[in-house]
Design a protein around this motif. Structure first.
Motif, PDB file in Angstrom:
ATOM      1  N   HIS A  64      35.409  33.630  57.311  1.00  0.00           N
ATOM      2  CA  HIS A  64      36.111  34.301  56.219  1.00  0.00           C
ATOM      3  C   HIS A  64      37.548  33.819  56.272  1.00  0.00           C
ATOM      4  CE1 HIS A  64      37.979  38.029  54.308  1.00  0.00           C
ATOM      5  NE2 HIS A  64      37.365  37.357  53.355  1.00  0.00           N
ATOM      6  N   LEU A  65      37.878  32.887  55.383  1.00  0.00           N
ATOM      7  CA  LEU A  65      39.184  32.247  55.376  1.00  0.00           C
ATOM      8  C   LEU A  65      40.002  32.607  54.144  1.00  0.00           C
ATOM      9  CD1 LEU A  65      37.900  28.687  56.351  1.00  0.00           C
ATOM     10  CD2 LEU A  65      38.783  30.441  57.888  1.00  0.00           C
ATOM     11  N   TYR A  66      39.309  32.849  53.036  1.00  0.00           N
ATOM     12  CA  TYR A  66      39.946  33.150  51.755  1.00  0.00           C
ATOM     13  C   TYR A  66      39.352  34.435  51.192  1.00  0.00           C
ATOM     14  CZ  TYR A  66      41.324  28.230  51.925  1.00  0.00           C
ATOM     15  OH  TYR A  66      41.848  27.018  52.298  1.00  0.00           O
ATOM     16  N   ASP A  67      40.175  35.199  50.454  1.00  0.00           N
ATOM     17  CA  ASP A  67      39.694  36.423  49.824  1.00  0.00           C
ATOM     18  C   ASP A  67      38.554  36.098  48.866  1.00  0.00           C
ATOM     19  OD1 ASP A  67      41.507  38.041  51.145  1.00  0.00           O
ATOM     20  OD2 ASP A  67      42.987  37.980  49.533  1.00  0.00           O
ATOM     21  N   GLY A  68      37.453  36.834  48.985  1.00  0.00           N
ATOM     22  CA  GLY A  68      36.327  36.683  48.088  1.00  0.00           C
ATOM     23  C   GLY A  68      35.410  35.512  48.383  1.00  0.00           C
ATOM     24  N   LEU A  69      35.645  34.772  49.464  1.00  0.00           N
ATOM     25  CA  LEU A  69      34.794  33.632  49.812  1.00  0.00           C
ATOM     26  C   LEU A  69      34.335  33.738  51.265  1.00  0.00           C
ATOM     27  CD1 LEU A  69      36.676  30.536  48.312  1.00  0.00           C
ATOM     28  CD2 LEU A  69      34.601  31.595  47.440  1.00  0.00           C
ATOM     29  N   PHE A  70      33.068  33.450  51.483  1.00  0.00           N
ATOM     30  CA  PHE A  70      32.511  33.360  52.829  1.00  0.00           C
ATOM     31  C   PHE A  70      31.989  31.943  52.997  1.00  0.00           C
ATOM     32  CE2 PHE A  70      29.003  33.900  55.916  1.00  0.00           C
ATOM     33  CZ  PHE A  70      29.733  34.446  56.963  1.00  0.00           C
ATOM     34  N   LYS A  71      32.574  31.185  53.911  1.00  0.00           N
ATOM     35  CA  LYS A  71      32.188  29.789  54.137  1.00  0.00           C
ATOM     36  C   LYS A  71      31.088  29.731  55.187  1.00  0.00           C
ATOM     37  CE  LYS A  71      35.039  26.478  53.711  1.00  0.00           C
ATOM     38  NZ  LYS A  71      34.466  25.725  52.598  1.00  0.00           N
ATOM     39  N   VAL A  72      30.051  28.954  54.896  1.00  0.00           N
ATOM     40  CA  VAL A  72      28.914  28.790  55.784  1.00  0.00           C
ATOM     41  C   VAL A  72      28.825  27.326  56.196  1.00  0.00           C
ATOM     42  CG1 VAL A  72      26.407  28.955  55.981  1.00  0.00           C
ATOM     43  CG2 VAL A  72      27.664  30.668  54.676  1.00  0.00           C
ATOM     44  N   ILE A  73      28.743  27.080  57.510  1.00  0.00           N
ATOM     45  CA  ILE A  73      28.502  25.732  58.039  1.00  0.00           C
ATOM     46  C   ILE A  73      27.152  25.797  58.744  1.00  0.00           C
ATOM     47  CG2 ILE A  73      29.348  23.838  59.443  1.00  0.00           C
ATOM     48  CD1 ILE A  73      32.117  25.207  59.408  1.00  0.00           C
ATOM     49  N   PRO A  74      26.097  25.279  58.110  1.00  0.00           N
ATOM     50  CA  PRO A  74      24.770  25.359  58.728  1.00  0.00           C
ATOM     51  C   PRO A  74      24.553  24.271  59.780  1.00  0.00           C
ATOM     52  CG  PRO A  74      24.606  24.455  56.519  1.00  0.00           C
ATOM     53  CD  PRO A  74      26.057  24.763  56.757  1.00  0.00           C
ATOM     54  N   PHE A  75      23.629  24.544  60.691  1.00  0.00           N
ATOM     55  CA  PHE A  75      23.169  23.562  61.666  1.00  0.00           C
ATOM     56  C   PHE A  75      21.844  22.990  61.175  1.00  0.00           C
ATOM     57  CE2 PHE A  75      25.706  26.369  64.371  1.00  0.00           C
ATOM     58  CZ  PHE A  75      26.407  25.474  65.149  1.00  0.00           C
ATOM     59  N   ASP A  76      21.568  21.719  61.477  1.00  0.00           N
ATOM     60  CA  ASP A  76      20.239  21.182  61.198  1.00  0.00           C
ATOM     61  C   ASP A  76      19.327  21.452  62.393  1.00  0.00           C
ATOM     62  OD1 ASP A  76      20.762  19.222  63.127  1.00  0.00           O
ATOM     63  OD2 ASP A  76      21.064  17.619  61.681  1.00  0.00           O
TER      64      ASP A  76
END
Length: 92
Positions: A64-76
């Motif tokens: 959670h870096l920005y208001d209203g956005l949730f960033k996802v970094i998936p693993f393979d």
């Protein structure tokens, strides 16, 4: 990462850079497993600071870096990081 004999260290900076580090005991060296930039052109930085969490089963990293956005970094399936994406949400 899942299936690895040791833990890795995920570091994110206030300037939206990140890295995943591993210690090699045989060579006594720090190895960079992954690195990148998680900044976005849109969005207002959170007032309460950055928050990050890693799924215990190593399926994704959530930020959670920005208001209203949730960033996802998936693993393979091999434990490598894939391309990050955002999920937009309405704060109540």
């Amino acid at each position: 990462m899942w299936g690895e004999p040791q833990d890795f260290l995920f570091i994110a900076t206030e300037r939206y850079k990140f890295c995943v580090l591993q210690w090699d005991a045989e060579t006594s060296e720090l190895i960079t497993r992954a690195m990148g930039d998680v900044s976005d052109r849109i969005g207002r930085p959170t007032d309460n600071g950055q928050i990050g969490i890693i799924d215990p089963d190593c399926r994704l990293i959530g930020l959670h870096l920005y208001d209203g956005l949730f960033k996802v970094i998936p693993f393979d399936n091999k434990g490598q990081l894939k391309e990050a994406f955002n999920i937009r949400y309405q704060e109540v």
